[in-house]
Design an enzyme around this catalytic site. Structure first.
Site, mmCIF file in Angstrom:
data_model
loop_
_atom_site.group_PDB
_atom_site.id
_atom_site.type_symbol
_atom_site.label_atom_id
_atom_site.label_comp_id
_atom_site.label_asym_id
_atom_site.label_seq_id
_atom_site.Cartn_x
_atom_site.Cartn_y
_atom_site.Cartn_z
ATOM 1 N N CYS A 179 0.796 -1.239 0.000
ATOM 2 C CA CYS A 179 0.000 0.000 0.000
ATOM 3 C C CYS A 179 0.821 1.278 0.000
ATOM 4 O O CYS A 179 0.763 2.068 -0.944
ATOM 5 C CB CYS A 179 -0.923 0.009 1.223
ATOM 6 N N HIS B 91 -2.911 6.474 4.073
ATOM 7 C CA HIS B 91 -1.820 5.539 4.350
ATOM 8 C C HIS B 91 -0.440 6.064 3.969
ATOM 9 O O HIS B 91 0.428 5.320 3.504
ATOM 10 C CB HIS B 91 -2.074 4.185 3.676
#
Length: 549
Positions: A88, A144
């Site tokens: 991610c 993130h």
């Protein structure tokens, strides 16, 4: 015979024109309008799916129905040689900066919720550059990229508004996330504050889509907009509204069935975004880019078949992604692009389309690939540094000797140059997981095509053009190619910045922040500590002076 011929051809290209291209870095983008570019600043809609497997789209042969993605891709340009990062944070950081991980310090793993870490503040971001040329910038979905201090938040990194989550995962309905036992908190934000008042309790894919619709309804389509929609789906936990299971009752594997329902909901959401673009007058001057952030995770329902490996690895199944561009502004609609494209390329491509300028002092790793996509021209990209991770678990049998004295093969690294791909160290889970593996309670290792490497192996070489499934290791057959790629790795490594991967900070506990995950580092605390340290040092110096006298 075909594989051997292609291997020989790519060896020749590497040792002639290909290797000469290594001396140059990413091309800067010229200011102003390029031939074939949109006539005015286009609306840019970047949709990033989470953990979608390479096979998990209708046009790649999946049993999961994705009519919206299939239609948008068929009418646009499918990217069939498109690469992202295996996890991610790395993919998101490279998208937003146009730089490889080794140039931002984020080359190891992901940013954990309790780490005092974020995308380094000295990196200019894509939304910041778009704002410079008049774009309204909005982010909906998963960030993130760190949040330990307020300067790391999306609204401080170029976005006019932010609605979404700061962490890597969480419950799709309650938006709570536990990082470890007792370390739990709420993770849904509206700009810089917890979104308690905006939380309708509905499934996040649908909630984010509704937010996008409201943004489009309230914005003037005559003014350019950048919408970054980073859906949480189809990342675990595997949750979906009941009605999306309707077509997938026949899938016995519960994880695959839930995953299929999540992807069906995501496909419907993208249809609703597309309809909103048309309804509110954006579509005709818009560019829609769709991408997964990494490969699928078979244990969580994702499929990368026939590619090898999975999320978190540098095999093709971890880094080769579903991707396409859909736009009325494309010249070659309904085509397939097999040229080399990487997620870092969106930074210079989109800034140039927006009539922005890339500063000369920004050392990018991305290339402007609009003409490659829109007109079918050759890609300016000839290589991709997939990564060099100096602190990942070292391969036990790796050595400088195995790397011909050029490279320590204990280090996890991967690079692509023209047709060739080289991996060293421990590249991660390496099995192929066929669709049959999901036919019952699996997948488990008994259903996979297992690989037994000879003891001590730490170098692999593949001709990805001839062998996209990484079944034939050519490292012993072409040692000169191995050496060339090892030298290129060494060249890249000389430009790497130190790894940023700090230990967890107990102050990050949401219990200390009203039950919410959010910034905990206070600049005034740092200043007080610094002042206190200076005071102690001054006092110590005075004592030393008295002793001396």
């Amino acid at each position: 015979m075909v594989a051997a011929a292609l291997a020989a051809l790519s060896l020749l290209s590497l040792l002639t024109c290909g290797y000469l291209a290594w001396g140059g870095r990413a091309a800067g983008s010229p200011q102003g309008q390029r031939p074939g570019a949109p006539r005015s600043q286009p609306h840019i809609i970047f949709i990033l799916a989470d953990d979608q497997g390479f096979r998990d789209v209708g046009y790649h042969g999946s049993e999961i129905r994705t009519p919206t993605l299939d239609k948008l891709a068929a009418e646009g340009v499918k990217l069939e040689n498109y690469y992202v990062q295996p996890m991610c944070t790395p993919s998101r950081s490279q998208l937003i900066t146009g730089k490889y991980q080794i140039h931002t310090g984020l080359q190891h793993s992901i940013i954990r919720p309790t780490q005092p870490n974020c995308l380094p503040l000295d990196n200019v971001t894509l939304p910041q550059k778009l704002k410079e040329v008049g774009y309204s910038t909005h982010m909906v979905g998963k960030w993130h990229l760190g949040f330990y201090r307020r300067e790391c938040m999306p609204t401080q990194r170029g976005f006019d508004s932010f609605f979404g989550s700061l962490l890597g995962s969480g419950d799709y309905y309650t938006h709570f996330k536990c990082d470890s036992p007792g370390i739990c908190g709420y993770d849904l934000y509206e700009n810089d504050n917890a979104a308690w008042d905006h939380d309708t309790g509905i499934y996040s894919t649908q909630m984010y889509t509704q937010k996008v619709q409201r943004i489009l309804a309230s914005h003037d389509p005559e003014k350019p907009i950048f919408l970054y929609i980073a859906y949480q789906a189809v990342h675990s936990p595997l949750q979906a509204p009941g009605r999306y299971f309707e077509h997938y009752r026949s899938i016995n594997n519960i994880n695959r069935r839930r995953y299929a329902a999540m992807l069906a909901c995501l496909d419907e959401a993208i249809n609703n975004v597309t309809l909103a673009l048309k309804r509110y007058g954006y579509y005709e001057n818009s560019i829609i880019i769709y991408s997964s952030d990494n490969g699928g995770q078979p244990m969580a329902g994702g499929s990368n078949w026939p590619l090898r490996g999975s999320k978190g690895t540098y095999w093709e199944g971890g880094i080769r992604a579903v991707g396409f561009v859909h736009s009325p502004l494309l010249k070659n609609k309904g085509s397939v692009c097999k040229e080399l494209v990487h997620i870092t390329d969106w930074f210079p491509t989109l800034i140039t389309l927006a009539e922005g300028q890339i500063d000369e002092d920004i050392q990018l790793d991305g290339y402007d690939i609009w003409e490659t996509i829109s007109e079918g021209r050759r890609s300016p990209r000839v290589d991709i540094l997939h990564n060099i991770d100096p602190i990942y678990t070292k391969a036990k049998n790796g050595s400088w000797a195995a790397g011909y004295g050029i490279w320590n093969t204990a280090i996890q690294s991967a690079i692509r140059v023209n047709h060739w791909k080289l991996l060293t160290g421990n590249p991660g889970y390496s099995d192929w997981v066929p669709p049959q593996a999901f036919s019952n309670a699996g997948p488990n290792r008994w259903h996979n095509e297992r690989v037994s490497w000879s003891a001590g192996k730490t170098v692999w070489l593949f001709n990805i053009t001839a062998d996209p499934y990484e079944r034939v290791d050519l490292s012993a057959r072409y040692p000169e190619v191995v050496k060339q790629l090892l030298r290129r790795l060494s060249q890249f490594n000389k430009t790497a910045v130190p790894v940023r991967y700090p230990p967890k900070d107990p102050r990050s506990n949401p219990k200390l922040n009203g039950g919410v995950w959010g910034p905990w580092f206070k600049e005034d605390e740092k200043k007080k500590k610094s002042d206190k340290g200076k005071g102690a040092s001054k006092q110590k110096n005075n004592k030393n002076k008295k002793k001396a006298s």
